[in-house]
Write an enzyme that holds these catalytic residues in place. Structure first.
Site, short mmCIF file in Angstrom:
data_model
loop_
_atom_site.label_atom_id
_atom_site.label_comp_id
_atom_site.label_asym_id
_atom_site.label_seq_id
_atom_site.Cartn_x
_atom_site.Cartn_y
_atom_site.Cartn_z
CB CYS A 42 -12.89 -25.20 6.85
SG CYS A 42 -11.66 -24.47 5.51
CB CYS A 47 -10.50 -21.25 6.94
SG CYS A 47 -10.66 -22.83 8.02
CE LYS A 50 -9.83 -16.68 9.50
NZ LYS A 50 -8.88 -17.59 10.46
CE1 TYR A 177 -8.79 -19.13 14.04
CE2 TYR A 177 -8.77 -20.32 16.14
CZ TYR A 177 -9.19 -20.22 14.93
OH TYR A 177 -9.78 -21.23 14.43
CD GLU A 181 -8.35 -15.50 12.61
OE1 GLU A 181 -7.10 -15.79 12.21
OE2 GLU A 181 -9.43 -15.77 12.76
CG HIS A 434 19.27 -7.08 1.63
ND1 HIS A 434 19.10 -6.66 2.83
CD2 HIS A 434 19.56 -5.88 0.96
CE1 HIS A 434 19.03 -5.24 3.05
NE2 HIS A 434 19.60 -5.07 1.81
CD GLU A 439 17.63 -8.72 4.99
OE1 GLU A 439 18.68 -9.01 4.82
OE2 GLU A 439 16.96 -7.90 4.43
#
Ligand code: FAD
Length: 451
Positions: A42, A47, A50, A177, A181, A434, A439
Site C-alpha cells: 500500500c 495505493c 498510485k 482496476y 487506473e 444543491h 443530490e
C-alpha cells in the site's frame, strides 16, 4: 514452554503492522520481520504512490478546464524526474513514520525475510531463529507476468513507480482496476496509452453500466482500449518492444506493462511443511477468525486472498488481535465493503451490481446519467452516473454505483447508509444538497427498470 515472543508477525504491510502495534498495546511481546520496505504494498508500491500519480495526472485536464473558466494558463510539460524525486522522498518519509510507530509501540523489528520452521518457530535470513506463541503471516501478494514468450520484456505495477523516464508510449495489458487506473494516469501524464484486455469488458465483477461508461470515457480521453484482445507475440526492437496483437495490430511501444494478476506470497516460507493449508490460488486457507489449519498460526490480508484491499487487511489484523490477545473472538465482516477505482472518471461502489442482485431477488434499478455542471461549463463531454439497486421485497438499497469526480469520497458516505440497511425511502426522505452531483442519489423518483 517459554517463547521468545507472544507474537511474531511476518510482513510489515497494512495488515501486519497494524496487528503488531495493536497486539503490543495489550502488553504482548511482539516481533515483526519485513524483507523489503516497511509499509508494504500500500505505502511503497500500491495505493499511496498510485494516488499521488493520479493527482499528478489530473492537472492536464484541470489546466484546460481553467482556460474554459477564463484563466490565462498555458499547459507546460510534465517533468517525471521532478515528480519521482518528490515521490521517493514522500515514500521514505512514510516508511519512517511506520518504523517510528512500531518502535514507539515496543515492537521488535527484524529487517529480514522470515520463514516458518515449525508451528512456533521462525527462521530469519539473518540466520537467527525466534520462537513465538502465535505467528501471524501477513506476507501480502505480488504481481505475476503471464506465461508467454517475451513476457520478461514487460514490467508490472512494481516497476512503474521506479521508471527513470516516462516512455512516449505504453501498452497496458489487463482489464482489472490496476490496469485501468494506470491507463488513465499515464494518459493524463502525456504518454500514448494502448490497453489490451482479453475479456469482453474492463473491470470484471463490477456493475455493467458503470463498466460501460468508464470504458467509453477512457476512450474519449485518449486511451486506445481494445477488449477481446491478447498479445500474440512480443520482441525487443530498436526503440522499444514490438507487439503483435490478436486484433491484427502490430506496433512498437516504449514499454509494456502487465497488470494481469497477483498471487499470494506463500512460496518457500515453510507453510505447508508446518501444516498450513494452501488453497487453489496459492492463498492461505483461514477460518472466520483468520486462523489457519495450525492453531498457533494465523494469516491476514492479501495472502489470504479474501478481499484484497488495505482497509480490509487492517480490519483483519485488528480482529485477529481482538480474538487472540483480548479474549473477544471477532470474525471479520466482509459484507458491503465500499471501494473506489481511481480510473478517470473515478468509480465508487458498494454492495451488489445489478447483474448479481437480479440473480438473488427481484429488484428495482434507479439510474441517471448526465453532464455535470462543472464539466458542461468547461465544454467537456464527460457524463456522470448514479445508480441504486433496490430490493423490491425489503426496499433496502442493495447496491450503489457512482461514476463521477470524487466518487471514492462519495461512496464512503453512501457506504454508511447502505451498511445500516437504509431503504430507498430513507434516501428519498433525505433532503438534497444543491447544487451537487450527489443530490441525484436522493431525487431519483422512478425506477428505470425492474428485474
Ligand atoms: P502487503 O501490504 O503486500 O505487505 C506484505 C509485506 O510482507 C510486504 O512488505 C512484503 O515485502 C513482506 N513480506 C513478504 N514475504 C515476506 C517474508 N517471507 N518475510 C518478511 N517479509 C515478507 N488497496 C486499496 O484499499 N486501495 C487502493 O487504492 C489500492 N491500490 C492498489 C494499487 C496497486 C498498484 C496495488 C498493487 C495494490 C493496491 N491496493 C489498494 C491493494 C493493497 O495495497 C493491499 O490490499 C494491501 O497492501 C494488503 O496488505 P497486506 O498487509 O496483506 O500485504
Amino acid at each position: 514452554m517459554a517463547f521468545d515472543f507472544d507474537l511474531f508477525v511476518i510482513g510489515g504491510g497494512s495488515g501486519g503492522v497494524r496487528a503488531a502495534r495493536v497486539a503490543a498495546a495489550t502488553g504482548a511481546k511482539v516481533a515483526l520481520a519485513e524483507e523489503y520496505r516497511m509499509g508494504g504494498t500500500c505505502v511503497i508500491r500500491g495505493c499511496v504512490p498510485k494516488k499521488l500519480m493520479v493527482f499528478a495526472s489530473e492537472f492536464h485536464e484541470a489546466m484546460s478546464d481553467a482556460r474554459a473558466y477564463g484563466w490565462d494558463v498555458q499547459d507546460g510539460s510534465f517533468n517525471w524526474t521532478t515528480f519521482r524525486g518528490k515521490l521517493d522522498s514522500e515514500l521514505d518519509r512514510l516508511e519512517g513514520v511506520y518504523r517510528r510507530l512500531l518502535d514507539g509501540s515496543g515492537v521488535t523489528v527484524f529487517d529480514a525475510r522470515a520463514a516458518l520452521a515449525d508451528p512456533h518457530t521462525v527462521t530469519l535470513s539473518t540466520g537467527e531463529t525466534k520462537t513465538a506463541k502465535h505467528i501471524l503471516v501477513a506476507t501480502g501478494g505480488r504481481p505475476v507476468l503471464p506465461d508467454m514468450p517475451g513476457a520478461e520484456l514487460g514490467i508490472t505495477s512494481n516497476e512503474i513507480f521506479k521508471l527513470d523516464q516516462l516512455p512516449d508510449s505504453i501498452l497496458i495489458v489487463g482489464g482489472g482496476y490496476i490496469a485501468c487506473e494506470f491507463a488513465g494516469i499515464l494518459n493524463g501524464l502525456g504518454v500514448k496509452v494502448t490497453q489490451f484486455y482479453r475479456g469482453a469488458q474492463i473491470l470484471r465483477g463490477f456493475d455493467g453500466e458503470a463498466r460501460g461508461l468508464i470504458a467509453d470515457q477512457m476512450r474519449e480521453r485518449g486511451v486506445d482500449l481494445h477488449c477481446g484482445t491478447n498479445i500474440l507475440s512480443m520482441e525487443q526492437v530498436d526503440g522499444g518492444i514490438r507487439v503483435k496483437g490478436s486484433n491484427g495490430s502490430e506496433a512498437t511501444y516504449g514499454q509494456v506493462m502487465f497488470a494481469t494478476g497477483r498471487v499470494p506470497n506463500t512460496d518457500g516460507i515453510g507453510l505447508e511443511e508446518a501444516g498450513v493449508k494452501i488453497g487453489r490460488r496459492g492463498e492461505i486457507a483461514v477460518d472466520d477468525y483468520s486462523q489457519t489449519a495450525v492453531p498457533s498460526i494465523y494469516a491476514v490480508g492479501d495472502v489470504t486472498n479474501r478481499v484484497n484491499l488495505t482497509p480490509v487487511a487492517i480490519r483483519e489484523g485488528m480482529a485477529f488481535v481482538e480474538t487472540v490477545f483480548k479474549g473477544n473472538p471477532t470474525p471479520v465482516d466482509h459484507d458491503l465493503i465500499p471501494s473506489a477505482v481511481f480510473t478517470q472518471p473515478e468509480f465508487g461502489t458498494v454492495g451488489l451490481s445489478e447483474e448479481d442482485a437480479r440473480e438473488i431477488e427481484p429488484i428495482e434499478v434507479y439510474c441517471t446519467s448526465f453532464k455535470p455542471m462543472n464539466h458542461s461549463f468547461a465544454g467537456r463531454s464527460d457524463r456522470v452516473m448514479m445508480k441504486l439497486i433496490v430490493s423490491k421485497a425489503t426496499r433496502k438499497v442493495l447496491g450503489c454505483h457512482i461514476v463521477a469526480d470524487h466518487a471514492g469520497e462519495l461512496i464512503q458516505m453512501v457506504g454508511i447508509a447502505v451498511k445500516m440497511g437504509a431503504t430507498k425511502e430513507d434516501f428519498d426522505r433525505t433532503v438534497a444538497v444543491h447544487p451537487t452531483i450527489s443530490e441525484e442519489l436522493v431525487t431519483m423518483k422512478e425506477p428505470v427498470r425492474s428485474a
